[in-house]
Write a protein that holds these residues in place. Structure first.
Motif, PDB file in Angstrom:
ATOM      1  N   LEU A 185      78.692  17.574  15.264  1.00  0.00           N
ATOM      2  CA  LEU A 185      77.963  16.384  15.568  1.00  0.00           C
ATOM      3  C   LEU A 185      77.127  16.565  16.972  1.00  0.00           C
ATOM      4  O   LEU A 185      76.064  15.987  17.054  1.00  0.00           O
ATOM      5  CB  LEU A 185      78.664  15.322  15.624  1.00  0.00           C
ATOM      6  N   ARG A 186      77.832  17.650  17.833  1.00  0.00           N
ATOM      7  CA  ARG A 186      77.042  17.928  19.102  1.00  0.00           C
ATOM      8  C   ARG A 186      75.777  18.058  19.010  1.00  0.00           C
ATOM      9  O   ARG A 186      74.911  18.087  19.898  1.00  0.00           O
ATOM     10  CB  ARG A 186      77.987  18.658  20.127  1.00  0.00           C
ATOM     11  N   MET A 187      75.712  19.008  17.752  1.00  0.00           N
ATOM     12  CA  MET A 187      74.268  19.475  17.555  1.00  0.00           C
ATOM     13  C   MET A 187      73.130  18.599  17.487  1.00  0.00           C
ATOM     14  O   MET A 187      72.137  18.287  17.967  1.00  0.00           O
ATOM     15  CB  MET A 187      74.123  20.447  16.352  1.00  0.00           C
ATOM     16  N   LEU A 188      73.610  17.429  16.729  1.00  0.00           N
ATOM     17  CA  LEU A 188      72.746  16.144  16.575  1.00  0.00           C
ATOM     18  C   LEU A 188      72.618  15.577  18.075  1.00  0.00           C
ATOM     19  O   LEU A 188      71.625  14.994  18.412  1.00  0.00           O
ATOM     20  CB  LEU A 188      73.130  15.364  15.328  1.00  0.00           C
ATOM     21  N   ARG A 189      73.751  15.356  18.721  1.00  0.00           N
ATOM     22  CA  ARG A 189      73.880  14.822  19.985  1.00  0.00           C
ATOM     23  C   ARG A 189      72.831  15.626  20.901  1.00  0.00           C
ATOM     24  O   ARG A 189      72.207  14.914  21.883  1.00  0.00           O
ATOM     25  CB  ARG A 189      75.204  14.537  20.226  1.00  0.00           C
ATOM     26  N   ALA A 190      72.627  16.778  20.949  1.00  0.00           N
ATOM     27  CA  ALA A 190      71.795  17.345  21.671  1.00  0.00           C
ATOM     28  C   ALA A 190      70.383  16.860  21.592  1.00  0.00           C
ATOM     29  O   ALA A 190      69.554  16.740  22.357  1.00  0.00           O
ATOM     30  CB  ALA A 190      72.015  19.026  21.657  1.00  0.00           C
ATOM     31  N   THR A 220      80.811  12.920   8.962  1.00  0.00           N
ATOM     32  CA  THR A 220      80.672  11.939   7.939  1.00  0.00           C
ATOM     33  C   THR A 220      79.159  11.133   8.128  1.00  0.00           C
ATOM     34  O   THR A 220      78.720  11.242   9.098  1.00  0.00           O
ATOM     35  CB  THR A 220      81.831  10.772   8.169  1.00  0.00           C
ATOM     36  N   ALA A 221      78.838  10.655   7.085  1.00  0.00           N
ATOM     37  CA  ALA A 221      77.460   9.898   7.006  1.00  0.00           C
ATOM     38  C   ALA A 221      77.312   8.919   8.306  1.00  0.00           C
ATOM     39  O   ALA A 221      76.387   8.916   8.869  1.00  0.00           O
ATOM     40  CB  ALA A 221      77.182   9.133   5.891  1.00  0.00           C
ATOM     41  N   GLU A 222      78.331   8.227   8.425  1.00  0.00           N
ATOM     42  CA  GLU A 222      78.382   7.235   9.397  1.00  0.00           C
ATOM     43  C   GLU A 222      78.074   7.795  10.824  1.00  0.00           C
ATOM     44  O   GLU A 222      77.504   7.145  11.640  1.00  0.00           O
ATOM     45  CB  GLU A 222      79.688   6.313   9.493  1.00  0.00           C
ATOM     46  N   ARG A 223      78.900   8.739  11.058  1.00  0.00           N
ATOM     47  CA  ARG A 223      78.607   9.588  12.469  1.00  0.00           C
ATOM     48  C   ARG A 223      77.083  10.094  12.712  1.00  0.00           C
ATOM     49  O   ARG A 223      76.736   9.791  13.792  1.00  0.00           O
ATOM     50  CB  ARG A 223      79.637  10.692  12.772  1.00  0.00           C
ATOM     51  N   ILE A 224      76.711  10.672  11.556  1.00  0.00           N
ATOM     52  CA  ILE A 224      75.383  11.103  11.604  1.00  0.00           C
ATOM     53  C   ILE A 224      74.593   9.885  11.925  1.00  0.00           C
ATOM     54  O   ILE A 224      73.429  10.146  12.777  1.00  0.00           O
ATOM     55  CB  ILE A 224      74.994  11.760  10.369  1.00  0.00           C
ATOM     56  N   ARG A 225      74.628   8.772  11.050  1.00  0.00           N
ATOM     57  CA  ARG A 225      73.687   7.541  11.168  1.00  0.00           C
ATOM     58  C   ARG A 225      73.628   7.213  12.511  1.00  0.00           C
ATOM     59  O   ARG A 225      72.596   6.968  13.207  1.00  0.00           O
ATOM     60  CB  ARG A 225      74.060   6.722  10.271  1.00  0.00           C
ATOM     61  N   ASP A 226      74.735   7.058  13.264  1.00  0.00           N
ATOM     62  CA  ASP A 226      74.617   6.616  14.432  1.00  0.00           C
ATOM     63  C   ASP A 226      74.091   7.118  15.645  1.00  0.00           C
ATOM     64  O   ASP A 226      73.373   6.840  16.422  1.00  0.00           O
ATOM     65  CB  ASP A 226      76.301   6.249  14.802  1.00  0.00           C
ATOM     66  N   LYS A 333      64.855   4.116   0.275  1.00  0.00           N
ATOM     67  CA  LYS A 333      66.367   3.220  -0.202  1.00  0.00           C
ATOM     68  C   LYS A 333      67.414   4.169  -0.465  1.00  0.00           C
ATOM     69  O   LYS A 333      68.297   3.911   0.230  1.00  0.00           O
ATOM     70  CB  LYS A 333      65.956   2.392  -1.595  1.00  0.00           C
ATOM     71  N   ALA A 334      66.938   5.403  -1.161  1.00  0.00           N
ATOM     72  CA  ALA A 334      68.229   6.301  -1.633  1.00  0.00           C
ATOM     73  C   ALA A 334      68.665   6.855  -0.290  1.00  0.00           C
ATOM     74  O   ALA A 334      69.929   7.076  -0.166  1.00  0.00           O
ATOM     75  CB  ALA A 334      67.685   7.222  -2.710  1.00  0.00           C
ATOM     76  N   ARG A 335      67.752   7.330   0.546  1.00  0.00           N
ATOM     77  CA  ARG A 335      68.101   8.145   1.679  1.00  0.00           C
ATOM     78  C   ARG A 335      68.744   7.291   2.779  1.00  0.00           C
ATOM     79  O   ARG A 335      69.872   7.511   3.146  1.00  0.00           O
ATOM     80  CB  ARG A 335      66.933   8.791   2.331  1.00  0.00           C
ATOM     81  N   MET A 336      68.486   6.026   3.068  1.00  0.00           N
ATOM     82  CA  MET A 336      69.134   5.302   3.880  1.00  0.00           C
ATOM     83  C   MET A 336      70.366   4.551   3.281  1.00  0.00           C
ATOM     84  O   MET A 336      71.555   4.310   4.033  1.00  0.00           O
ATOM     85  CB  MET A 336      68.185   3.881   4.116  1.00  0.00           C
ATOM     86  N   LYS A 337      70.498   4.592   2.110  1.00  0.00           N
ATOM     87  CA  LYS A 337      71.757   4.002   1.377  1.00  0.00           C
ATOM     88  C   LYS A 337      72.832   5.112   1.508  1.00  0.00           C
ATOM     89  O   LYS A 337      73.869   5.272   2.032  1.00  0.00           O
ATOM     90  CB  LYS A 337      71.598   3.875  -0.053  1.00  0.00           C
ATOM     91  N   ALA A 338      72.297   6.453   1.572  1.00  0.00           N
ATOM     92  CA  ALA A 338      73.309   7.856   1.575  1.00  0.00           C
ATOM     93  C   ALA A 338      73.481   8.126   3.044  1.00  0.00           C
ATOM     94  O   ALA A 338      74.655   8.394   3.434  1.00  0.00           O
ATOM     95  CB  ALA A 338      72.440   8.798   1.333  1.00  0.00           C
ATOM     96  N   MET A 339      72.817   7.239   4.111  1.00  0.00           N
ATOM     97  CA  MET A 339      73.140   7.503   5.505  1.00  0.00           C
ATOM     98  C   MET A 339      73.781   6.115   5.876  1.00  0.00           C
ATOM     99  O   MET A 339      74.414   6.118   7.116  1.00  0.00           O
ATOM    100  CB  MET A 339      71.725   7.559   6.170  1.00  0.00           C
ATOM    101  N   ARG A 340      74.185   5.419   4.963  1.00  0.00           N
ATOM    102  CA  ARG A 340      75.247   4.396   5.260  1.00  0.00           C
ATOM    103  C   ARG A 340      74.696   3.160   6.164  1.00  0.00           C
ATOM    104  O   ARG A 340      75.352   2.454   6.865  1.00  0.00           O
ATOM    105  CB  ARG A 340      76.563   4.667   5.689  1.00  0.00           C
ATOM    106  N   TYR A 341      73.134   3.045   6.085  1.00  0.00           N
ATOM    107  CA  TYR A 341      72.655   1.809   6.814  1.00  0.00           C
ATOM    108  C   TYR A 341      72.873   0.595   6.038  1.00  0.00           C
ATOM    109  O   TYR A 341      73.136   0.421   4.906  1.00  0.00           O
ATOM    110  CB  TYR A 341      71.145   2.236   6.927  1.00  0.00           C
ATOM    111  N   PRO A 342      72.952  -0.666   6.914  1.00  0.00           N
ATOM    112  CA  PRO A 342      73.268  -1.988   6.212  1.00  0.00           C
ATOM    113  C   PRO A 342      72.214  -2.118   5.118  1.00  0.00           C
ATOM    114  O   PRO A 342      70.981  -1.723   5.485  1.00  0.00           O
ATOM    115  CB  PRO A 342      73.212  -2.820   7.395  1.00  0.00           C
TER     116      PRO A 342
END
Length: 486
Positions: A185-190, A220-226, A333-342
């Motif tokens: 996840l640090r790659m995304l954090r960079a 996890t999708a939730e950590r990527i989403r955040d 809609k499908a992508r945001m659902k996969a990323m676990r957005y509300p």
């Protein structure tokens, strides 16, 4: 505040200048921070202001959330702050973190850590460390691996974070491969820090992000989403988005963005739809009135997501993307659902994507007042965002065309305001409610009432408000036509 070490004169001068900035910020919170430090020292423990708090202090932007690390374990931390903190929470206890509040400051106190990671989920498995140096080495980036000891204000920077902060570069304390291997996840954090701080990633970090992009699949999708949400809400989201695409990270969780690089827009006004999209995001940011509007930014990012699937080339060689807004809404809609957005956030972004083309054609004079009412009614409380998204989508380099589109939208907004002053466009509802419909038709609650309500709303949209007598007459006319009354 004194130096931990400064082997070179140039480093000493730079460190002193940076420390002066940090001191000015720390003075604001030092009564609380120093008092807390003294309590830990009296109990035989260390306490250090650390991570983002030190980084932000050096940048002159320290907030009211302060991060500390200590050799005390959570139970010991609780004993030290009990009776001193105004409130305490233990939601992060499993990660060694105890939260507290004092004098309007939120404090998070975490035991030294030497994390290892689950090799399947890559979620952190907490292992307590024994020293400040060990704790700093396991942190994500050098700019987050600095500490100020309390209460004596000794500055510790074993990995050159201050130099990197000055150079505006993102680098890892250990090798990028080791760091990203510990937590991909640090790659995304960079990329997120690049967007938030307007910093560049070090070439070695960029290379590792590219080579190890597939490792993000273990997160996890939730950590990527955040992390992605923080990136998109950064001061410079375009830099972060480009980094995601260039390194291949976007392909792992948001392939619709990468896919846009393949599509040339139908007017050849941009290098490709990808470049157009980044411009729309940038425009949307400029329309924000206060803080980040994630829903607007996400809609701007995905508004053309349906173009790759709808691309067609006509006999004249012109490219078109018919109904891409419909396909794009479905993909969004499908992508945001996969990323676990509300669900409510997803619904709003999806609606904006679906409606972003509705305005085009207004300038040809084809819209009746009924069409304007429907535009407002369909947008609902998203109308202000739809205004901004539609304006952001105008990226033509043809000045005459751009001016005409802006004038057309000005005219639409003026027309909406005029009709709204005469009617209550914010609450377009039938002129009779459900109770009145049941009483007039003599029917119980059920499908008939819903059908009648829908018909009256259509009349309201088409013709504007009806008085009570006209509304009742229309309801009776409809009921007779439906065979509900004689």
């Amino acid at each position: 505040m004194s130096e931990a070490s400064a082997p070179h004169a140039a480093e000493r001068r730079e460190l002193t200048a940076a420390q002066r900035n940090a001191v000015a910020e720390l003075l604001r919170v030092s009564p609380v921070a120093d008092e807390l430090g003294r309590r830990f020292v009296r109990a035989g423990h260390e306490l250090h202001l650390v991570g983002g708090s030190v980084r932000d202090a050096l940048l002159g932007r320290l907030g009211d959330d302060l991060d500390f690390c200590t050799d005390a374990h959570p139970d010991e931390t609780l004993r030290i702050i009990k009776g001193w903190a105004e409130s305490i929470w233990e939601t992060g206890r499993e990660f060694g973190t105890i939260g507290a509040q004092r004098d309007g400051l939120r404090l998070e106190i975490t035991t030294f850590r030497a994390e290892s990671y689950d090799q399947v989920s890559r979620n952190p498995v907490v292992v307590y460390g024994t020293s400040l140096d060990e704790d700093l080495k396991r942190r994500d980036f050098t700019i987050n691996a600095m500490a100020v000891s309390l209460p004596d204000h000794v500055f510790t920077d074993p990995h050159g974070g201050l130099d990197d902060l000055s150079a505006k570069v993102i680098r890892t304390p250990s090798t990028p491969g080791e760091s990203f291997g510990d937590d991909p996840l640090r790659m995304l954090r960079a990329a997120r820090f690049a967007a938030q701080l307007r910093f560049a990633v070090h070439p070695d970090v960029h290379l590792a992000m590219t080579e190890m992009a597939a490792d993000l699949d273990r997160i996890t999708a939730e950590r990527i989403r955040d992390e992605f949400t923080k990136l998109l809400c950064g001061a410079d989201p375009i830099t972060g988005l480009r980094l995601l695409v260039d390194t291949g990270l976007a392909e792992r969780f948001l392939p619709e963005l990468t896919g846009l690089k393949l599509e040339i827009d139908e007017h050849a006004q941009h290098k490709d739809v990808y470049e157009h999209t980044l411009t729309v995001v940038e425009n949307a940011v400029s329309y924000e009135e206060e803080g980040c509007d994630f829903i607007l930014r996400m809609a701007a990012l995905l508004h053309d997501a349906g173009k790759p699937a709808t691309k067609a080339v006509g006999s004249d060689g012109r490219v078109s993307f018919h109904h891409h807004e419909v396909v794009g809404a479905r993909l969004t809609k499908a992508r945001m659902k996969a990323m676990r957005y509300p669900k409510e956030v997803t619904a709003k972004v999806t609606a904006l994507v679906a409606m972003h083309l509705r305005f085009y054609g207004y300038g040809r004079g084809e819209w009746t007042d009924s069409a304007v009412r429907r535009y407002v009614a369909d947008a609902g409380d998203l109308l202000p965002r739809l205004h901004k998204l539609t304006r952001s989508d105008c990226t033509t380099r043809n000045r005459r065309k751009a001016a005409q589109l802006a004038a057309d939208y000005d005219a639409l907004e003026d027309r909406i305001a005029r009709i709204a002053a005469e009617e209550d466009l914010a609450r377009v509802r039938p002129d009779l409610d459900g109770n009145a419909i049941m009483e007039l038709l003599g029917v119980p609650p059920g499908p008939v009432v819903g059908r009648a309500w829908k018909h009256l709303k259509e009349q309201r949209l088409e013709h504007g408000p009806l008085n009570r007598d006209a509304a009742e007459a229309e309801l009776l006319r409809w009921a007779r036509a439906e065979g509900l009354i004689g």
